[in-house]
Design an enzyme around this catalytic site. Structure first.
Site, short mmCIF file in Angstrom:
data_model
loop_
_atom_site.label_atom_id
_atom_site.label_comp_id
_atom_site.label_asym_id
_atom_site.label_seq_id
_atom_site.Cartn_x
_atom_site.Cartn_y
_atom_site.Cartn_z
N ALA A 101 -19.59 -39.74 -37.32
CA ALA A 101 -19.62 -41.28 -37.13
C ALA A 101 -20.44 -41.65 -38.14
CB ALA A 101 -19.63 -41.57 -35.86
N GLU A 154 -17.35 -36.32 -32.68
CA GLU A 154 -18.33 -35.28 -32.44
C GLU A 154 -18.40 -34.78 -33.80
OE1 GLU A 154 -20.19 -33.23 -30.18
OE2 GLU A 154 -20.39 -31.98 -32.09
N ARG A 174 -21.43 -25.16 -2.07
CA ARG A 174 -22.00 -25.90 -3.20
C ARG A 174 -20.58 -26.02 -4.12
NH1 ARG A 174 -25.89 -21.57 -5.73
NH2 ARG A 174 -24.61 -20.01 -4.45
N TYR A 202 -35.53 -17.62 9.85
CA TYR A 202 -35.78 -18.73 10.93
C TYR A 202 -36.16 -18.19 12.15
CZ TYR A 202 -34.33 -21.60 7.00
OH TYR A 202 -34.17 -22.12 5.90
N CYS A 257 -26.13 -33.01 -8.10
CA CYS A 257 -25.40 -31.89 -8.74
C CYS A 257 -25.62 -31.95 -10.00
CB CYS A 257 -24.16 -31.92 -7.98
SG CYS A 257 -23.15 -30.58 -8.94
N CYS A 296 -26.14 -23.29 -10.70
CA CYS A 296 -27.25 -23.32 -11.72
C CYS A 296 -28.52 -23.97 -10.80
CB CYS A 296 -27.07 -24.64 -12.64
SG CYS A 296 -26.98 -26.24 -11.71
N CYS A 308 -29.35 -29.04 -6.96
CA CYS A 308 -29.37 -29.00 -5.30
C CYS A 308 -30.63 -28.29 -4.90
CB CYS A 308 -28.22 -28.17 -4.97
SG CYS A 308 -27.66 -26.70 -5.74
N ARG A 313 -24.93 -18.68 13.12
CA ARG A 313 -25.08 -18.09 11.80
C ARG A 313 -26.08 -16.95 11.57
NH1 ARG A 313 -25.90 -21.01 5.97
NH2 ARG A 313 -24.52 -19.58 4.82
#
Lengths: 286, 646
Positions: free
Chosen positions: B453, B408, B316, B171, B358, B342, B346, B218
């Site tokens: 099921a 399941e 994160r 920046y 998220c 992943c 975000c 930073r």
């Protein structure tokens, strides 16, 4: 008994001085190396022997000089010194008495029973500093000692001194005193590596504040607090290009290969078995 | 368990209760006119309530030229003060230290929202954004410095504990520091001292108005660009700036020339950039924080123990689970919802100019409406399907006090995520399902695995509601080019035996437009296929994939010599030779042995339709892929949303 040993780093000429055209060239940084003054090593050895012969000897090593002088303290610690003091200041040849004044200040601040130092230095070799310290502190000085003994029942020191042509003189001297040590057949011991490496943490650093005239005062420089020392961490090689450095980070430093994925436990163990047979770790029974 | 992580740290007048911090991150929760919203306050408050030590609130625009999107807080205007004051006081009530990030993008943005020319030290185009900036004049530089100071003054008024000058990520300030982007010939360019001048002036101006608040920076530890700032250069810069007086230093990495490192995805090893902080930590006494890919309190503790840094940024990780600090302190490690890096919700949503969310935590940015409240009327609910969506629904339903039975048909829970995480470098994705499984095992949900099921089960169970998460399936390939070459779908491709892959020429047709085609291509190449080619009719293979994941996947595919062909159409097939047209060229792909057609899966709603006909009185809900085939985060979001509706 508190023993203070004064030590310093000296310049050692590495090249052949005859080939240099002038004196300045001999002392060119490229032609010289730094080493601990050999007489001071003898003094450290003498202090160690005192420590081994009687109980309650506490050895403090003191050096004056720039950052490079710290190595002398590391060696002193490696040889067995308990406390290390570094005065961050520089004194060229010709200012011996000023240096003696500074050392006297340090020594009296520290507290002592006996001050040991080398007879003279390897480079300048005036032999003035030790006697200067004794003079300023107003205590007796014995030069050229080769052996120091402590007489029983808290008596005075018995010192063997060199007087030339193989003759020795034995003198008695009360404490406190300054003794300058001659190189003798007593070889200085080799510094222990662990203590050598651990020395830097123990060094107490002083800075000199010059007063008008020859008066000096010492200021204790705050040392860093103990903090966990960063352990070695994977860092990519700086000589690589940016893309290669990034690749190293991604793979953890290993090249990525096409790998055969084991499909099941059976084929995995088969692969392992074949690998072991192929490389001669196992004999093929079949 | 984590003694160093929970040791307080004092920075000037503020004391952090622990060493876990969140770095400044854009959330896009601000309103379109640059004001703080209730949503943003709730988001940060949830993190503060979770026990985090320090929050650096999102990068706020110090000047009108840097409001890079519609949803950035306009710190250059006094209108933000009431909202900011509210935000700060709400964070502070939990003992969390709150820091304001002063931020100017410089050239690393596009002017679509500001409608003003973007600015930079030199008129050099940013390689990512491809817009030539306006060269700042000396008067304008002075104006920039003043705007930093004015913004800092506003932050102090709002009650912030500290100020962070953002000198990282390519920046404006880094553009002045780096010789790659600063080629000025006045006193702000050229020598090291000159390039440093702007940063020094900004920090001095900020310190002048900061009063008793602390000021930190930073900065990138390494520019990772040939000709740019190296690690040694950055050490020199930090030593010079630290000599002027800094209260903390944050080490980061990444800018326009190595974009993925700003948001490292799961290709990057954990804690891979800690060495940059370690390099600075050994030089200075000022507290140092490290960031990037630290998602686990055990790793954070190790970093502190080894002395690489004083604070650990787990941004994160705290988005994924705002209660991470509390859970770590209470030693409930298994309860921490993991960040799997992943980037789908975000960073992926930031790129779509949408507010962040998220993958694992649908409540991000919806803290108020998605709060889990006890059900007023507890019901008996059946959840059919144990994929991520079904598990999330069962988890939240049982937390709300409903009685839940989870069916399941496979032996293990996890659904499609089991396949998704079986391709190379996506293994970490399964951590989210693993966390859900642990949560379900701890709850009182009745789990029936290996049990398909049927209508009778649902009839006999006397359920009040049924949640269907039966997912989607891969059917016959949607396109067959020739009878000479076998065509298979994605699921069949994942189940190929070694001898069906080795030394075969494989063609992958991307009709899914997400990561699946690249994933299967990489897996086949790793299993020693002779050649793998990925074809897409779109402008790019894996068109809809999140950009950083895509970049990294391309890198890996290049290494494995997988070839990609976009804008491609199979014209005809001669025997086993495929003739493909690509932007007017004809490319021949000879001797293809196998074609993998990666389609969108088809929804599996057979049971749901049966129930609709036979048991019309039963309330039914659809979750995830069985509503419409989408991605894992959508399934988890659906599960959470439906569980609150039931």
């Amino acid at each position: 008994m508190k023993v203070v040993v004064l030590i310093k780093m000296t310049t050692v000429i590495r090249g052949n001085p005859n080939r240099a055209e002038n004196l300045e060239a001999i002392l060119d940084p490229g032609n010289v190396a730094l080493d601990v003054n050999s007489y001071d090593l003898a003094a450290l050895e003498e202090a160690q022997r005192l420590k081994e012969s009687i109980d309650y000897v506490h050895i403090t090593a003191v050096t004056v000089g720039p950052e490079s002088a710290v190595k002398a303290l590391q060696i002193a610690h490696g040889m067995g010194a308990d406390e290390l003091i570094w005065v961050d200041a520089q004194y060229e040849g010709g200012r011996e008495m000023e240096l003696a004044g500074l050392l006297a200040e340090v020594v009296s601040k520290q507290g002592f029973d006996l001050v040991l130092c080398g007879l003279k230095s390897d480079d300048v070799g005036t032999g003035l500093v030790g006697i200067g310290v004794a003079e300023i502190l107003g205590i007796p000085a014995v030069t050229r000692s080769v052996k120091i003994e402590i007489l029983p029942d808290g008596g005075p020191l018995q010192i063997h001194r060199h007087v030339g042509k193989g003759n020795r003189e034995v003198v008695h001297c009360p404490l406190p005193a300054v003794i300058t040590v001659e190189r003798s057949r007593r070889m200085p011991r080799y510094p222990g590596v662990a203590r050598y490496l651990a020395a830097r943490k123990k060094i107490i650093r002083y800075a000199v504040e010059q007063q008008p005239g020859t008066q000096v005062s010492l200021r204790h420089v705050e040392t860093k607090k103990a903090q966990p020392r960063p352990k070695k961490i994977f860092t990519p090689d700086d000589n690589l290009s940016a893309a290669d450095r990034m690749k190293m980070i991604m793979t953890g430093g290993m090249a990525r290969k096409k790998k055969k994925k084991a499909q099941s436990v059976v084929s995995g163990s088969e692969q392992l078995y074949n690998f072991l047979v192929k490389n001669g770790f196992l004999k093929n029974k079949a | 368990m984590f003694p160093r992580l929970f040791t307080p740290l004092t920075i000037k007048n503020a004391t952090l209760p622990n060493r876990i911090i969140a770095t400044g991150h854009l959330t896009h929760f601000a309103s379109t006119d640059g004001l703080v919203t209730q949503r943003m306050i709730d988001y940060h408050e949830a993190r503060a309530r979770g026990g985090i030590g320090m929050i650096i609130t999102e990068s706020m625009a110090v000047h009108p030229t840097t409001a890079q999107s519609q949803y950035v807080v306009h710190l250059y205007d006094d209108k933000v003060l009431p909202g900011l004051t509210e935000l700060v006081s709400r964070i502070k009530q939990y003992g969390t230290v709150v820091v304001c990030q002063l931020h100017h993008m410089g050239r690393e943005m596009i002017s679509v929202d500001t409608m003003r020319p973007i600015v930079a030290p030199s008129p050099i185009m940013d390689p990512m954004k491809r817009e030539v900036p306006h060269e700042l004049s000396r008067a304008e530089i002075k104006e920039m410095v003043e705007s930093y100071a004015a913004a800092a003054e506003r932050a102090v008024k709002a009650g912030y504990d500290g100020l962070e000058v953002h000198c990282a990520h390519g920046y404006l300030i880094q553009q002045f520091l780096s010789p790659l982007s600063n080629q000025r010939d006045d006193e702000y360019g050229g020598s090291f001292e000159n390039r440093l001048r702007f940063a020094r002036e900004v920090i001095a101006a900020v310190k002048a108005v900061a009063g008793d608040r602390f000021v930190g920076i930073r900065i990138d530890g390494d520019e990772f660009a040939d000709g740019g700032l190296t690690m040694e250069d950055v050490q020199q810069i930090i030593l010079a700036l630290n000599a002027d007086g800094l209260d903390y230093i944050g080490l980061s990495v990444g800018h326009c020339l190595n974009y993925p490192t700003i948001f490292p995805n799961m290709d990057f090893p954990l804690g891979c950039f800690t060495y940059l902080a370690s390099n600075i930590k050994r030089l200075v006494d000022t507290p140092v924080y490290t960031s990037h890919r630290i998602n686990d309190p055990a790793l954070a503790e190790k970093i502190l123990e080894d002395g690489h840094a004083d604070m650990v940024a787990m941004t994160r990780a705290t988005i994924a689970d705002p209660e991470l600090p509390i859970k770590a302190k209470e030693e409930r490690i298994d309860d921490i919802r993991p960040c799997v890096a992943c980037l789908q919700r975000c960073f992926g949503r930031l790129r779509m100019r949408a507010p962040i969310s998220c993958l694992g935590n649908p409540a991000v940015g919806r803290e108020r409406e998605f709060a889990i409240t006890p059900a007023t009327n507890p019901k008996k609910v059946a959840v059919v399907g144990g994929g991520p969506g079904g598990m999330e629904a069962a988890r939240v339903l049982s937390q709300r006090g409903h009685k839940v039975v989870l069916y399941e048909k496979e032996q293990e829970l996890g659904g499609m995520l089991k396949l998704g995480s079986s391709v190379p470098n996506r293994e970490e994705l399964f951590n989210i399902a693993r966390w859900q499984i642990i949560q379900l095992q701890q709850s009182n949900v009745e789990i029936k695995t290996g049990y398909e099921a049927t209508l009778n089960d649902l009839r006999a169970g006397a359920y009040d509601a049924v949640v269907f998460a039966t997912g989607a399936e891969y059917g016959e390939p949607s396109v067959v080019f020739t009878e000479n070459v076998p065509h298979i779908n994605l699921k069949q491709a994942l189940e190929l035996a070694d001898d069906q892959v080795e030394n075969k020429n494989i063609l992958v047709i991307d009709r899914d437009y997400h990561n699946k085609a690249l994933g299967i291509a990489e897996q086949l190449a790793e299993r020693e296929a002779a050649s793998v080619v990925v074809l897409s009719s779109e402008v790019d293979v894996a068109l809809d994939m999140e950009s950083i994941n895509k970049m990294m996947a391309y890198e890996r595919l290049n290494e494995l010599e997988v070839k990609c062909l976009s804008k491609a159409k199979v014209e005809r097939v001669n025997g086993k030779d495929f003739i493909v047209s690509h932007e007017g060229w004809e490319v021949v792909l000879p001797d293809i042995d196998l074609v993998v057609v990666v389609d969108k899966p088809k929804v599996n709603t057979m049971l749901a339709k049966q129930v609709e006909q036979e048991l019309p009185q039963l309330k039914t809900y659809l979750v995830g892929n069985c509503a419409s085939p989408r991605l894992t985060p959508d399934a988890i979001f659906d599960g959470y949303r439906i569980a609150l509706e039931v």
